[in-house]
Design a protein around this motif. Structure first.
Motif, PDB file in Angstrom:
ATOM      1  N   PHE A   1     173.772 139.883  31.176  1.00 23.14           N
ATOM      2  CA  PHE A   1     174.041 138.476  31.441  1.00 23.14           C
ATOM      3  C   PHE A   1     173.141 138.026  32.588  1.00 23.14           C
ATOM      4  CE2 PHE A   1     178.395 136.904  29.824  1.00 23.14           C
ATOM      5  CZ  PHE A   1     178.275 137.633  28.659  1.00 23.14           C
ATOM      6  N   ALA A   2     172.687 136.794  32.520  1.00 22.82           N
ATOM      7  CA  ALA A   2     171.970 136.170  33.633  1.00 22.82           C
ATOM      8  C   ALA A   2     172.534 134.774  33.811  1.00 22.82           C
ATOM      9  CB  ALA A   2     170.477 136.115  33.360  1.00 22.82           C
ATOM     10  N   SER A   3     172.904 134.437  35.048  1.00 24.44           N
ATOM     11  CA  SER A   3     173.531 133.144  35.310  1.00 24.44           C
ATOM     12  C   SER A   3     172.983 132.550  36.595  1.00 24.44           C
ATOM     13  CB  SER A   3     175.050 133.314  35.414  1.00 24.44           C
ATOM     14  OG  SER A   3     175.687 132.067  35.547  1.00 24.44           O
ATOM     15  N   ALA A   4     172.802 131.241  36.622  1.00 27.34           N
ATOM     16  CA  ALA A   4     172.271 130.570  37.813  1.00 27.34           C
ATOM     17  C   ALA A   4     172.871 129.173  37.922  1.00 27.34           C
ATOM     18  CB  ALA A   4     170.753 130.487  37.753  1.00 27.34           C
ATOM     19  N   PHE A   5     172.985 128.708  39.171  1.00 24.99           N
ATOM     20  CA  PHE A   5     173.703 127.479  39.533  1.00 24.99           C
ATOM     21  C   PHE A   5     172.775 126.644  40.407  1.00 24.99           C
ATOM     22  CE2 PHE A   5     177.824 125.633  41.124  1.00 24.99           C
ATOM     23  CZ  PHE A   5     177.383 125.038  42.282  1.00 24.99           C
ATOM     24  N   SER A   6     172.761 125.338  40.194  1.00 35.50           N
ATOM     25  CA  SER A   6     171.949 124.466  41.047  1.00 35.50           C
ATOM     26  C   SER A   6     172.644 123.126  41.237  1.00 35.50           C
ATOM     27  CB  SER A   6     170.563 124.231  40.441  1.00 35.50           C
ATOM     28  OG  SER A   6     169.821 123.325  41.249  1.00 35.50           O
TER      29      SER A   6
ATOM     30  N   ALA B   1     166.495 120.802  39.050  1.00 37.28           N
ATOM     31  CA  ALA B   1     167.675 121.658  38.907  1.00 37.28           C
ATOM     32  C   ALA B   1     167.582 122.509  37.643  1.00 37.28           C
ATOM     33  CB  ALA B   1     168.938 120.802  38.881  1.00 37.28           C
ATOM     34  N   PHE B   2     167.166 121.892  36.535  1.00 40.77           N
ATOM     35  CA  PHE B   2     167.046 122.644  35.290  1.00 40.77           C
ATOM     36  C   PHE B   2     165.966 123.714  35.399  1.00 40.77           C
ATOM     37  CE2 PHE B   2     170.037 120.661  32.592  1.00 40.77           C
ATOM     38  CZ  PHE B   2     170.022 121.371  31.399  1.00 40.77           C
ATOM     39  N   GLU B   3     164.859 123.369  36.013  1.00 39.01           N
ATOM     40  CA  GLU B   3     163.791 124.356  36.170  1.00 39.01           C
ATOM     41  C   GLU B   3     164.238 125.511  37.060  1.00 39.01           C
ATOM     42  OE1 GLU B   3     160.562 122.032  37.611  1.00 39.01           O
ATOM     43  OE2 GLU B   3     159.897 121.404  35.603  1.00 39.01           O
ATOM     44  N   GLU B   4     165.029 125.205  38.103  1.00 38.87           N
ATOM     45  CA  GLU B   4     165.523 126.265  38.989  1.00 38.87           C
ATOM     46  C   GLU B   4     166.388 127.265  38.236  1.00 38.87           C
ATOM     47  OE1 GLU B   4     165.748 123.977  43.341  1.00 38.87           O
ATOM     48  OE2 GLU B   4     167.583 124.418  42.216  1.00 38.87           O
ATOM     49  N   VAL B   5     167.333 126.767  37.439  1.00 38.92           N
ATOM     50  CA  VAL B   5     168.244 127.694  36.763  1.00 38.92           C
ATOM     51  C   VAL B   5     167.550 128.430  35.619  1.00 38.92           C
ATOM     52  CG1 VAL B   5     170.326 126.448  37.437  1.00 38.92           C
ATOM     53  CG2 VAL B   5     169.208 125.858  35.281  1.00 38.92           C
ATOM     54  N   VAL B   6     166.671 127.731  34.900  1.00 41.19           N
ATOM     55  CA  VAL B   6     165.948 128.394  33.809  1.00 41.19           C
ATOM     56  C   VAL B   6     165.025 129.472  34.364  1.00 41.19           C
ATOM     57  CG1 VAL B   6     164.190 128.080  32.020  1.00 41.19           C
ATOM     58  CG2 VAL B   6     166.096 126.480  32.177  1.00 41.19           C
TER      59      VAL B   6
ATOM     60  N   ALA C   1     170.894 129.345  42.446  1.00 43.38           N
ATOM     61  CA  ALA C   1     169.655 129.957  41.974  1.00 43.38           C
ATOM     62  C   ALA C   1     168.676 130.245  43.104  1.00 43.38           C
ATOM     63  CB  ALA C   1     168.987 129.035  40.936  1.00 43.38           C
ATOM     64  N   VAL C   2     168.773 129.508  44.198  1.00 40.76           N
ATOM     65  CA  VAL C   2     167.814 129.663  45.302  1.00 40.76           C
ATOM     66  C   VAL C   2     168.394 130.519  46.424  1.00 40.76           C
ATOM     67  CG1 VAL C   2     166.442 128.444  47.037  1.00 40.76           C
ATOM     68  CG2 VAL C   2     166.719 127.454  44.739  1.00 40.76           C
ATOM     69  N   THR C   3     169.615 130.212  46.850  1.00 38.07           N
ATOM     70  CA  THR C   3     170.190 130.891  48.025  1.00 38.07           C
ATOM     71  C   THR C   3     171.040 132.112  47.673  1.00 38.07           C
ATOM     72  OG1 THR C   3     172.221 129.559  48.033  1.00 38.07           O
ATOM     73  CG2 THR C   3     170.289 128.654  49.177  1.00 38.07           C
ATOM     74  N   GLY C   4     171.522 132.188  46.425  1.00 38.88           N
ATOM     75  CA  GLY C   4     172.405 133.281  46.043  1.00 38.88           C
ATOM     76  C   GLY C   4     173.837 133.088  46.503  1.00 38.88           C
ATOM     77  N   GLU C   5     174.136 131.965  47.162  1.00 44.57           N
ATOM     78  CA  GLU C   5     175.480 131.695  47.657  1.00 44.57           C
ATOM     79  C   GLU C   5     176.396 131.297  46.497  1.00 44.57           C
ATOM     80  OE1 GLU C   5     177.786 128.434  50.531  1.00 44.57           O
ATOM     81  OE2 GLU C   5     175.646 128.216  50.074  1.00 44.57           O
ATOM     82  N   HIS C   6     177.627 131.835  46.507  1.00 42.68           N
ATOM     83  CA  HIS C   6     178.598 131.451  45.480  1.00 42.68           C
ATOM     84  C   HIS C   6     179.309 130.164  45.899  1.00 42.68           C
ATOM     85  CE1 HIS C   6     181.450 132.006  42.158  1.00 42.68           C
ATOM     86  NE2 HIS C   6     182.299 131.406  42.977  1.00 42.68           N
ATOM     87  N   ARG C   7     179.453 129.248  44.927  1.00 47.45           N
ATOM     88  CA  ARG C   7     180.103 127.977  45.232  1.00 47.45           C
ATOM     89  C   ARG C   7     180.975 127.530  44.069  1.00 47.45           C
ATOM     90  NH1 ARG C   7     176.224 123.463  47.724  1.00 47.45           N
ATOM     91  NH2 ARG C   7     178.297 122.530  48.000  1.00 47.45           N
ATOM     92  N   GLU C   8     182.058 126.838  44.409  1.00 42.09           N
ATOM     93  CA  GLU C   8     182.856 126.093  43.449  1.00 42.09           C
ATOM     94  C   GLU C   8     182.728 124.623  43.822  1.00 42.09           C
ATOM     95  OE1 GLU C   8     186.464 129.350  42.717  1.00 42.09           O
ATOM     96  OE2 GLU C   8     186.920 127.307  43.411  1.00 42.09           O
TER      97      GLU C   8
END
Length: 529
Positions: free
Chosen positions: A58-63, A71-76, A130-137
């Motif tokens: 699995f690969a997952s990214a958030f922006s 934002a789309f380019e960051e996660v892709v 996707a950039v910082t690796g920080e988890h967020r809700e």
């Protein structure tokens, strides 16, 4: 004439081995697109690529970048930064005025036109930046409250590679003509036919379902619950805006004037033609409940329905269980409000109706199933209690429930404990099977979270509670989550070890103020001797 001394020959097998190691070291560092190209260079390179991608991934990214394109380019770029072969993709978006068609086409260009893709709008998202690796809700309403309404945008993108499974998108079609029901039987049959065609078994491993915000998913979930094996896990978002792309082009013709998709299912079925040596993928589910029962049970005496199919309200009178006096809506609510007097704030109120209904698909034999169905309480007067939605019948029993952060937090902690037990069980079982000297190999690949939009930081008065079972137990595992306006969840007895016989026979697939968790695990095939 003296002969020149001959140079020693290097063993060809040694050189070939070094060369292969070098190629593997280089290729495994390539981004996904370059990795795909490398797999086409030669048979030997293709074998090397297959070795690198031998396990599920699995690969997952958030922006939260306010620029949608960035934002789309960051996660892709993040999810494709390492080797992966996309078997499916899910993109969940928050924001206003989002062009889902544009986003779907962009992802199809990046991931391949044959990749099953679902793009949906959510009330909130959770994952790792996707950039910082920080988890967020992040909840959409909270984002707007920060003064970002003019530039609010967020996305969580998940791509999965699942060797040993087949994955595709199957839509539930509904006629556009007024008062024509959705083709639920056809939808269930299409899912079973697809699973049978690829696995030889009519029930898939799991389903991730997204329902249209204007369609009633209750009959859909009742028929799926009836038709699928108890081992089939179903999670999802009951009310969303979505678009999809199936790997089968004929399923993508949903722009016609005759039908529109009332729901879409991402179906995961076992591959009976999987290569020898491919391990086993399992789906596991758990539920954190966020409501508490209050007051006595009631029995519906008179029931009236008003409104249309998409906006029905039920008017009812009832009597307490064991009593003969018929009570109106105002008296019932007064009794419940008296019991809620010590609650902080104004909790949302529901009735949980126990419904015994005959279920069947097509011409198959029917069977009686017992469902727990939640209806929001809309008020009451000196004649009726008003409940959101339809389907309640005279003689149905119901009980009141209220949204309760204390119960939700306790339940979330219980899910975390069950995750921890699951990890320990994997370790002990694998060690017993493989021998003490072998490495215990069962592992978690990734997971999804579907949480009620009424939860989150404002509900718990602390952040990242709904993500905590993942963060506490599987901190390095990719996880994607959404906040929904109706969370779908079916198949929770796998992890909810405390369920009694009564809870197992009472089916509940559409939840309120809850969080549904889906775990995907992998066990490698045993070595050949």
């Amino acid at each position: 004439m003296e002969e020149k001394p001959k140079e020693p020959k290097m063993p060809m097998t040694s050189f070939a081995s070094i060369n292969e190691d070098l190629v593997q070291n280089i290729v495994k560092r390539l981004p996904a697109s370059s990795f795909a190209s490398a797999a086409c260079v030669s048979k030997s390179w293709n074998q090397i690529c297959n070795q690198i991608l031998s396990k599920p991934k699995f690969a997952s990214a958030f922006s939260l970048n306010p620029n949608e394109k960035v934002a789309f380019e960051e996660v892709v770029n993040k999810v494709l930064s390492a080797p992966i072969r996309p078997h499916f993709a899910i993109a969940n978006i928050i924001g206003s005025g989002v062009d889902l068609r544009e986003k779907l086409d962009f992802l199809a260009t990046k991931l391949g036109s044959q990749t099953p893709i679902i793009v949906s709008c959510a009330s909130g998202i959770m994952g790792r930046d996707a950039v910082t690796g920080e988890h967020r809700e992040v909840m959409l309403e909270e984002y707007w409250a920060d003064g970002e309404s003019n530039s609010c945008f967020g996305i969580i993108l998940t791509v999965g590679f699942l060797p040993g499974l087949k994955v595709d998108v199957i839509p539930l079609l509904q006629p556009r003509k007024v008062h024509r029901p959705a083709l639920v039987d056809c939808f269930v049959t299409n899912i079973r036919d697809y699973a049978a065609s690829v696995s030889g078994w009519a029930s898939p491993v799991g389903i991730i379902l997204f329902g249209d915000e204007g369609a009633d998913q209750k009959p859909v979930m009742e028929k799926l619950d009836h038709a699928m094996s108890r081992d089939t896990v179903i999670v999802g978002d009951e009310r969303a805006q979505f678009l999809y792309r199936s790997g089968i082009e004929s399923r993508n013709d949903y722009g016609s004037s005759e039908y529109f998709p009332a729901a879409v299912a991402l179906v995961f079925a076992r591959d009976r033609d999987k290569p020898c040596g491919t391990g086993e993928i399992q789906f596991h589910a758990a539920l954190s409940s966020g409501v508490s029962a209050i007051g006595p049970r009631y029995k519906a005496v008179s029931v009236r329905n008003i409104g249309s199919e998409t906006g029905r309200t039920t008017l009812l009178t009832a009597r307490r269980e064991g009593e003969q006096e018929i009570q109106d809506g105002q008296r019932i609510l007064d009794d419940i409000n008296n019991e809620l007097v010590n609650q902080i704030g104004r909790p949302d109120l529901y009735i949980g109706v126990t419904e015994q209904r005959k279920c069947l698909v097509g011409s198959e034999k029917s069977r009686v199933m017992t469902f727990l169905v939640f209806h929001g309480v809309m008020g009451g007067d000196q004649e009726y209690l008003f409940a959101d939605g339809g389907g309640i019948r005279t003689g149905d029993y119901f009980q009141f429930y209220y949204s309760d952060p204390t119960t939700a937090l306790s339940s979330c902690n219980e899910v975390s404990k069950n995750f921890r037990k699951l990890k320990l069980d994997w370790s002990s079982r694998n060690c017993l099977q493989a021998g003490v000297s072998d490495v215990c190999s069962k592992e978690l690949v990734g997971g999804f979270v579907f949480s009620c939009c009424g939860r989150g930081e404002s509900f718990f008065e602390r952040c990242n509670v709904d993500s905590s079972p993942f963060l506490d137990n599987f901190p390095g595992v990719p996880m994607a989550g959404v906040f929904c306006r109706g969370e779908i969840g079916r198949g929770f007895s796998v992890l909810n070890a405390d369920e009694g016989p009564q809870e197992r026979t009472l089916h509940c697939c559409l939840h309120v103020y809850s969080t549904a968790y889906l775990l995907v695990s992998y066990t490698p095939a045993p070595p050949e001797h």
